[in-house]
Write a protein that holds these residues in place. Structure first.
Motif, PDB file in Angstrom:
ATOM      1  N   GLY A  42       0.802  -1.218   0.000  1.00 24.79           N
ATOM      2  CA  GLY A  42       0.000   0.000   0.000  1.00 24.79           C
ATOM      3  C   GLY A  42       0.832   1.263   0.000  1.00 24.79           C
ATOM      4  N   VAL A  43       1.920   1.278   0.780  1.00 22.15           N
ATOM      5  CA  VAL A  43       2.776   2.461   0.852  1.00 22.15           C
ATOM      6  C   VAL A  43       3.408   2.745  -0.511  1.00 22.15           C
ATOM      7  CG1 VAL A  43       4.845   3.450   1.913  1.00 22.15           C
ATOM      8  CG2 VAL A  43       3.239   2.126   3.306  1.00 22.15           C
ATOM      9  N   CYS A  44       3.946   1.731  -1.165  1.00 24.75           N
ATOM     10  CA  CYS A  44       4.577   1.927  -2.478  1.00 24.75           C
ATOM     11  C   CYS A  44       3.546   2.222  -3.567  1.00 24.75           C
ATOM     12  CB  CYS A  44       5.416   0.707  -2.846  1.00 24.75           C
ATOM     13  SG  CYS A  44       6.896   0.519  -1.824  1.00 24.75           S
ATOM     14  N   THR A  45       2.344   1.677  -3.449  1.00 25.74           N
ATOM     15  CA  THR A  45       1.298   1.916  -4.440  1.00 25.74           C
ATOM     16  C   THR A  45       0.790   3.348  -4.394  1.00 25.74           C
ATOM     17  OG1 THR A  45       0.592  -0.399  -4.396  1.00 25.74           O
ATOM     18  CG2 THR A  45      -1.010   1.203  -5.202  1.00 25.74           C
ATOM     19  N   TRP A  46       0.457   3.832  -3.195  1.00 27.14           N
ATOM     20  CA  TRP A  46      -0.148   5.161  -3.067  1.00 27.14           C
ATOM     21  C   TRP A  46       0.816   6.245  -2.598  1.00 27.14           C
ATOM     22  CZ3 TRP A  46      -3.346   0.923  -1.627  1.00 27.14           C
ATOM     23  CH2 TRP A  46      -4.401   0.699  -2.512  1.00 27.14           C
ATOM     24  N   GLY A  47       2.020   5.862  -2.157  1.00 29.43           N
ATOM     25  CA  GLY A  47       3.007   6.849  -1.750  1.00 29.43           C
ATOM     26  C   GLY A  47       2.691   7.566  -0.453  1.00 29.43           C
ATOM     27  N   GLU A  48       1.895   6.938   0.402  1.00 34.49           N
ATOM     28  CA  GLU A  48       1.497   7.525   1.683  1.00 34.49           C
ATOM     29  C   GLU A  48       1.812   6.534   2.798  1.00 34.49           C
ATOM     30  OE1 GLU A  48       0.100  10.535   2.266  1.00 34.49           O
ATOM     31  OE2 GLU A  48       0.124  11.068   0.148  1.00 34.49           O
ATOM     32  N   SER A  49       2.501   6.982   3.845  1.00 35.16           N
ATOM     33  CA  SER A  49       2.840   6.081   4.947  1.00 35.16           C
ATOM     34  C   SER A  49       1.606   5.527   5.641  1.00 35.16           C
ATOM     35  CB  SER A  49       3.757   6.775   5.952  1.00 35.16           C
ATOM     36  OG  SER A  49       3.121   7.900   6.504  1.00 35.16           O
TER      37      SER A  49
END
Length: 58
Positions: A42-49
């Motif tokens: 999820g972090v790499c997909t959306w760029g949000e921690s």
């Protein structure tokens, strides 16, 4: 015609191809059919921690 609604669900079986974390993201359509399996978490997909938590995906 109603709009198509897709849902992101976690896949704890695969590691992210970018950072190695789990879960990775899978996209299902409104009928529950898998339409796209991403190789990223999820972090790499959306760029949000915050997207480390699958509850933040939808």
């Amino acid at each position: 015609m109603s709009p198509q609604t897709n849902i992101a669900k976690p896949n704890y079986e695969e590691n992210c191809c970018n950072c190695g974390q789990t879960p990775t993201v899978e996209i299902y359509n409104e009928k529950g059919i898998l339409v796209h399996s991403l190789d990223m978490c999820g972090v790499c997909t959306w760029g949000e921690s915050a997207c480390l938590d699958p509850e933040e995906w939808n």
